[in-house]
Design a protein around this motif. Structure first.
Motif, PDB file in Angstrom:
ATOM      1  N   VAL A   1       3.046  11.950   1.152  1.00  0.00           N
ATOM      2  CA  VAL A   1       1.697  12.487   0.937  1.00  0.00           C
ATOM      3  C   VAL A   1       0.953  11.636  -0.083  1.00  0.00           C
ATOM      4  CG1 VAL A   1       0.380  14.480   0.115  1.00  0.00           C
ATOM      5  CG2 VAL A   1       2.419  14.831   1.523  1.00  0.00           C
ATOM      6  N   VAL A   2       1.645  11.273  -1.161  1.00  0.00           N
ATOM      7  CA  VAL A   2       1.023  10.484  -2.224  1.00  0.00           C
ATOM      8  C   VAL A   2       0.624   9.101  -1.723  1.00  0.00           C
ATOM      9  CG1 VAL A   2       1.417   9.365  -4.461  1.00  0.00           C
ATOM     10  CG2 VAL A   2       2.186  11.716  -4.081  1.00  0.00           C
ATOM     11  N   SER A   3       1.520   8.424  -1.028  1.00  0.00           N
ATOM     12  CA  SER A   3       1.214   7.071  -0.546  1.00  0.00           C
ATOM     13  C   SER A   3       0.075   7.085   0.469  1.00  0.00           C
ATOM     14  CB  SER A   3       2.460   6.425   0.054  1.00  0.00           C
ATOM     15  OG  SER A   3       2.962   7.177   1.149  1.00  0.00           O
ATOM     16  N   ASP A   4       0.049   8.098   1.344  1.00  0.00           N
ATOM     17  CA  ASP A   4      -1.055   8.211   2.299  1.00  0.00           C
ATOM     18  C   ASP A   4      -2.378   8.449   1.576  1.00  0.00           C
ATOM     19  OD1 ASP A   4       0.589   7.801   4.462  1.00  0.00           O
ATOM     20  OD2 ASP A   4       0.845   9.933   4.926  1.00  0.00           O
ATOM     21  N   TYR A   5      -2.341   9.223   0.520  1.00  0.00           N
ATOM     22  CA  TYR A   5      -3.541   9.523  -0.246  1.00  0.00           C
ATOM     23  C   TYR A   5      -4.053   8.282  -0.975  1.00  0.00           C
ATOM     24  CZ  TYR A   5      -6.431  11.322  -4.083  1.00  0.00           C
ATOM     25  OH  TYR A   5      -7.444  11.534  -4.981  1.00  0.00           O
ATOM     26  N   LEU A   6      -3.132   7.487  -1.538  1.00  0.00           N
ATOM     27  CA  LEU A   6      -3.522   6.339  -2.347  1.00  0.00           C
ATOM     28  C   LEU A   6      -3.896   5.107  -1.518  1.00  0.00           C
ATOM     29  CD1 LEU A   6      -0.881   6.457  -5.239  1.00  0.00           C
ATOM     30  CD2 LEU A   6      -3.245   7.244  -5.294  1.00  0.00           C
ATOM     31  N   ALA A   7      -3.477   5.079  -0.256  1.00  0.00           N
ATOM     32  CA  ALA A   7      -3.706   3.887   0.568  1.00  0.00           C
ATOM     33  C   ALA A   7      -5.198   3.677   0.852  1.00  0.00           C
ATOM     34  CB  ALA A   7      -2.939   4.008   1.882  1.00  0.00           C
ATOM     35  N   GLN A   8      -5.617   2.454   0.826  1.00  0.00           N
ATOM     36  CA  GLN A   8      -6.985   2.117   1.193  1.00  0.00           C
ATOM     37  C   GLN A   8      -7.207   2.401   2.678  1.00  0.00           C
ATOM     38  OE1 GLN A   8      -7.324  -2.015   0.170  1.00  0.00           O
ATOM     39  NE2 GLN A   8      -7.507  -1.636  -2.037  1.00  0.00           N
ATOM     40  N   PRO A   9      -8.481   2.588   3.076  1.00  0.00           N
ATOM     41  CA  PRO A   9      -8.772   2.809   4.496  1.00  0.00           C
ATOM     42  C   PRO A   9      -8.200   1.687   5.358  1.00  0.00           C
ATOM     43  CG  PRO A   9     -10.716   3.261   3.166  1.00  0.00           C
ATOM     44  CD  PRO A   9      -9.698   2.674   2.244  1.00  0.00           C
TER      45      PRO A   9
ATOM     46  N   TYR B   1       4.671   0.266  -7.967  1.00  0.00           N
ATOM     47  CA  TYR B   1       4.130  -0.581  -9.021  1.00  0.00           C
ATOM     48  C   TYR B   1       3.494  -1.859  -8.471  1.00  0.00           C
ATOM     49  CZ  TYR B   1       7.152   2.550 -11.661  1.00  0.00           C
ATOM     50  OH  TYR B   1       7.768   3.673 -12.167  1.00  0.00           O
ATOM     51  N   ASP B   2       2.903  -1.742  -7.271  1.00  0.00           N
ATOM     52  CA  ASP B   2       2.216  -2.863  -6.625  1.00  0.00           C
ATOM     53  C   ASP B   2       0.852  -2.352  -6.156  1.00  0.00           C
ATOM     54  OD1 ASP B   2       1.262  -4.924  -5.027  1.00  0.00           O
ATOM     55  OD2 ASP B   2       3.219  -5.364  -4.139  1.00  0.00           O
ATOM     56  N   ASP B   3      -0.212  -2.985  -6.621  1.00  0.00           N
ATOM     57  CA  ASP B   3      -1.566  -2.524  -6.303  1.00  0.00           C
ATOM     58  C   ASP B   3      -2.043  -2.943  -4.918  1.00  0.00           C
ATOM     59  OD1 ASP B   3      -1.785  -1.322  -8.769  1.00  0.00           O
ATOM     60  OD2 ASP B   3      -2.732  -3.064  -9.722  1.00  0.00           O
ATOM     61  N   THR B   4      -1.250  -3.705  -4.195  1.00  0.00           N
ATOM     62  CA  THR B   4      -1.662  -4.165  -2.868  1.00  0.00           C
ATOM     63  C   THR B   4      -1.880  -2.988  -1.927  1.00  0.00           C
ATOM     64  OG1 THR B   4      -0.352  -6.182  -3.157  1.00  0.00           O
ATOM     65  CG2 THR B   4      -1.061  -5.629  -0.920  1.00  0.00           C
ATOM     66  N   GLY B   5      -3.100  -2.886  -1.383  1.00  0.00           N
ATOM     67  CA  GLY B   5      -3.421  -1.822  -0.441  1.00  0.00           C
ATOM     68  C   GLY B   5      -3.699  -0.480  -1.068  1.00  0.00           C
ATOM     69  N   VAL B   6      -3.784  -0.433  -2.395  1.00  0.00           N
ATOM     70  CA  VAL B   6      -3.952   0.836  -3.115  1.00  0.00           C
ATOM     71  C   VAL B   6      -5.413   1.024  -3.502  1.00  0.00           C
ATOM     72  CG1 VAL B   6      -3.368   2.096  -5.220  1.00  0.00           C
ATOM     73  CG2 VAL B   6      -1.596   0.845  -3.986  1.00  0.00           C
ATOM     74  N   ASP B   7      -5.916   2.239  -3.309  1.00  0.00           N
ATOM     75  CA  ASP B   7      -7.271   2.597  -3.727  1.00  0.00           C
ATOM     76  C   ASP B   7      -7.237   2.923  -5.218  1.00  0.00           C
ATOM     77  OD1 ASP B   7      -9.660   4.003  -4.332  1.00  0.00           O
ATOM     78  OD2 ASP B   7      -9.906   4.545  -2.217  1.00  0.00           O
ATOM     79  N   LYS B   8      -7.801   2.066  -6.038  1.00  0.00           N
ATOM     80  CA  LYS B   8      -7.695   2.214  -7.491  1.00  0.00           C
ATOM     81  C   LYS B   8      -8.433   3.458  -8.003  1.00  0.00           C
ATOM     82  CE  LYS B   8      -6.950  -2.694  -8.422  1.00  0.00           C
ATOM     83  NZ  LYS B   8      -7.406  -3.898  -9.162  1.00  0.00           N
TER      84      LYS B   8
END
Length: 251
Positions: A163-171, A181-188
């Motif tokens: 749930v968390v990873s789906d929420y944080l992932a960029q469109p 601990y990797d910002d790649t693909g993460v919605d900051k």
């Protein structure tokens, strides 16, 4: 109950008779000792995580490996605790969670008896010990829940990781592709929104463990005091499931 006889230091029987009561069924005893193992291991790994820099453990890979090990042992701890809670509702009378509820009237009576020089005997925990066990069980539940939150938000492990990873992932980015601990693909922006919850869970988790350690120390001191001065056989009863009393139990 079984009948027995108190033995003196020379192994000779004395006149005082004792009854051997069955107490703390096997599932309860197994939970207790496996919980001791899990909590001790988790605390040790937790301190390695907190002080890894001082210990010369550096690098992201080492950090993730320690966190992962902590989480896997945490799963064993959580499964064991969940079974104990379920057994506390469905199990035998000696395992019931209702027996752990603090009884402050009994505490006052127990303290008064000790002041009078008496050594009241209990089939289960004495009233003061009961408060310590209740506090530990409550803290264990809090530590378990906050630990699961951090497992999901730190390294995307179940039950909340998906749930968390789906929420944080960029469109357009699959949540399963995110790495700890990797910002790649993460919605900051979403990371910022999630940070207060993650921080709160971490703070409660760490200080909950510190408080648990204090209560464990007090509990061990209380057990030693009871073994020496008031009611021998507490530790052996948690191993054998039998407790020998020279008078009817207060509980």
């Amino acid at each position: 109950m079984l009948w027995g006889q108190i033995m003196d230091q020379d192994g000779q029987g004395v006149t005082e008779q004792a009854k051997v009561y069955r107490v703390w069924d096997r599932p309860t005893r197994v939970f207790h000792w496996f919980n001791v193992f899990c909590v001790t291991t988790l605390i040790f790994i937790g301190f390695l995580m907190l002080f890894r820099g001082d210990l010369g453990i550096t690098g992201l890979e080492a950090k993730i490996k320690l966190k992962t090990l902590h989480v896997w042992v945490g799963y064993l701890f959580a499964i064991n605790l969940s079974i104990r809670l379920l057994w506390g509702v469905m199990g035998s009378s000696s395992a019931r969670l209702s027996k752990l509820l603090p009884n402050f009237a009994a505490v006052r009576r127990y303290k008064a008896q000790l002041k009078q020089g008496e050594s009241p005997q209990y089939l289960h925990h004495n009233p003061l010990g009961n408060i310590a066990v209740f506090a530990m069980m409550l803290l264990l539940v809090i530590i378990m829940l906050t630990g699961l939150v951090r497992a999901g938000t730190d390294i995307y492990y179940p039950p909340l990781g998906g749930v968390v990873s789906d929420y944080l992932a960029q469109p357009g980015v699959a949540g399963a592709s995110l790495k700890p601990y990797d910002d790649t693909g993460v919605d900051k922006q979403k990371v910022t929104q999630l940070k207060p919850l993650k921080s709160l869970a971490g703070t409660v988790h760490v200080y909950g463990v510190y408080l648990l350690m204090v209560i464990i120390a007090l509990h061990i001191a209380g057990v030693i005091l009871a073994e020496v001065k008031h009611q021998p056989g507490l530790v052996s009863a948690m191993i054998s499931g039998k407790k020998r009393l020279t008078r009817p139990p207060e509980d």
